[in-house]
Design a protein around this motif. Sequence first.
Motif, mmCIF file in Angstrom:
data_model
loop_
_atom_site.group_PDB
_atom_site.id
_atom_site.type_symbol
_atom_site.label_atom_id
_atom_site.label_comp_id
_atom_site.label_asym_id
_atom_site.label_seq_id
_atom_site.Cartn_x
_atom_site.Cartn_y
_atom_site.Cartn_z
ATOM 1 N N ARG B 32 20.236 10.445 17.720
ATOM 2 C CA ARG B 32 19.564 11.669 18.192
ATOM 3 C C ARG B 32 19.402 11.639 19.716
ATOM 4 N NH1 ARG B 32 16.742 14.863 14.515
ATOM 5 N NH2 ARG B 32 16.487 14.043 12.395
ATOM 6 N N ALA B 33 19.027 10.489 20.254
ATOM 7 C CA ALA B 33 18.814 10.370 21.703
ATOM 8 C C ALA B 33 20.132 10.549 22.451
ATOM 9 C CB ALA B 33 18.188 9.015 22.024
ATOM 10 N N CYS B 36 20.984 14.212 22.384
ATOM 11 C CA CYS B 36 20.054 14.930 23.266
ATOM 12 C C CYS B 36 20.416 14.694 24.731
ATOM 13 C CB CYS B 36 18.629 14.487 22.973
ATOM 14 S SG CYS B 36 17.400 15.574 23.711
ATOM 15 N N GLY B 37 20.879 13.480 25.047
ATOM 16 C CA GLY B 37 21.272 13.156 26.419
ATOM 17 C C GLY B 37 22.483 13.964 26.871
ATOM 18 N N GLU B 38 23.377 14.264 25.909
ATOM 19 C CA GLU B 38 24.571 15.045 26.234
ATOM 20 C C GLU B 38 24.275 16.535 26.306
ATOM 21 O OE1 GLU B 38 27.873 12.476 23.683
ATOM 22 O OE2 GLU B 38 27.268 14.464 23.031
ATOM 23 N N ASP B 39 23.372 16.982 25.425
ATOM 24 C CA ASP B 39 23.140 18.418 25.258
ATOM 25 C C ASP B 39 21.684 18.584 24.825
ATOM 26 O OD1 ASP B 39 22.959 21.045 24.355
ATOM 27 O OD2 ASP B 39 24.926 21.034 23.391
ATOM 28 N N SER B 40 20.823 18.891 25.812
ATOM 29 C CA SER B 40 19.396 18.927 25.498
ATOM 30 C C SER B 40 19.047 20.104 24.587
ATOM 31 C CB SER B 40 18.566 18.970 26.780
ATOM 32 O OG SER B 40 18.935 20.103 27.535
ATOM 33 N N ALA B 41 19.805 21.212 24.701
ATOM 34 C CA ALA B 41 19.535 22.366 23.824
ATOM 35 C C ALA B 41 19.815 21.985 22.367
ATOM 36 C CB ALA B 41 20.399 23.555 24.227
ATOM 37 N N GLY B 43 19.819 18.877 21.224
ATOM 38 C CA GLY B 43 18.799 17.887 20.871
ATOM 39 C C GLY B 43 17.524 18.558 20.396
ATOM 40 N N ALA B 44 17.099 19.611 21.120
ATOM 41 C CA ALA B 44 15.881 20.335 20.730
ATOM 42 C C ALA B 44 16.095 21.042 19.395
ATOM 43 C CB ALA B 44 15.506 21.337 21.808
ATOM 44 N N GLU B 47 15.599 18.961 16.377
ATOM 45 C CA GLU B 47 14.196 18.651 16.069
ATOM 46 C C GLU B 47 13.436 19.906 15.636
ATOM 47 O OE1 GLU B 47 13.306 15.548 16.101
ATOM 48 O OE2 GLU B 47 15.073 14.769 17.141
#
Lengths: 146, 81
Positions: B32-33, B36-41, B43-44, B47
């Motif tokens: 998941r991290a 999220c590091g590659e694509d924060s949208a 990643g959000a 969640e």
Amino acid sequence: MIQLRPTPFDPSADMGAFSAGRTQVGAIVSFLGLARGEAAGAEILQLEAYADFTEAAIGGVVERARSRFSLLDAAVIHRVGKIAVGEPIVLVLTAAAHRREAFEACDFLMDYLKSDAPFWKKEFGPDGPRWVEPTPRDLSDLARWG
Amino acid sequence: MARVLLFGRLADVAGWRERAYEPTPARLCQLRALICGEDSALGAALEGPGVQAAVDKTLVRGDIALKPGAEVAFLPPMSGG
């Protein structure tokens, strides 16, 4: 029987095959869901499933329905892929000794399929594409069964 | 290698449906991290409310160890029928 079908199907053929040769069954209930055309709504639906996972999840709920409602048999046939307005999306068939159990099991299975089965439905309408998620009514329908 | 599958609106957010991560992260939270590091949208979105994860076609809650070659699917709220 649980089947995901990528092409249009004839529900009467499935109904005929499901009811043929039964000797212990006194009641078969069928539910046929069609892709509905809204006045200003979607012209086509796209249904996505997760192969094997989706069939296994539906299979688990069919087993619950079998024991809860004393079903003798059940079938769930569900379309995937692009579906035009008016085409069948889902056919649920339940077979029991008596009608009450067959009606209730069919109702139970449809409430599950609407809100908790691994399908993702996208509508392509005049306002552009939209992912469909369960409505409050769908969720309260499912909650009736505990 | 971990195979990641996205369904429904998650694939629209990401712009992809399937991707391999090499090597397989040891745990789901590390995967998941990484995402999220590659694509924060994205990643959000992973969640977000009602999004579930399945590892090797079994639903999981919280964190879990990943075996090499794991298939991880992210499943947004479902709607059939």
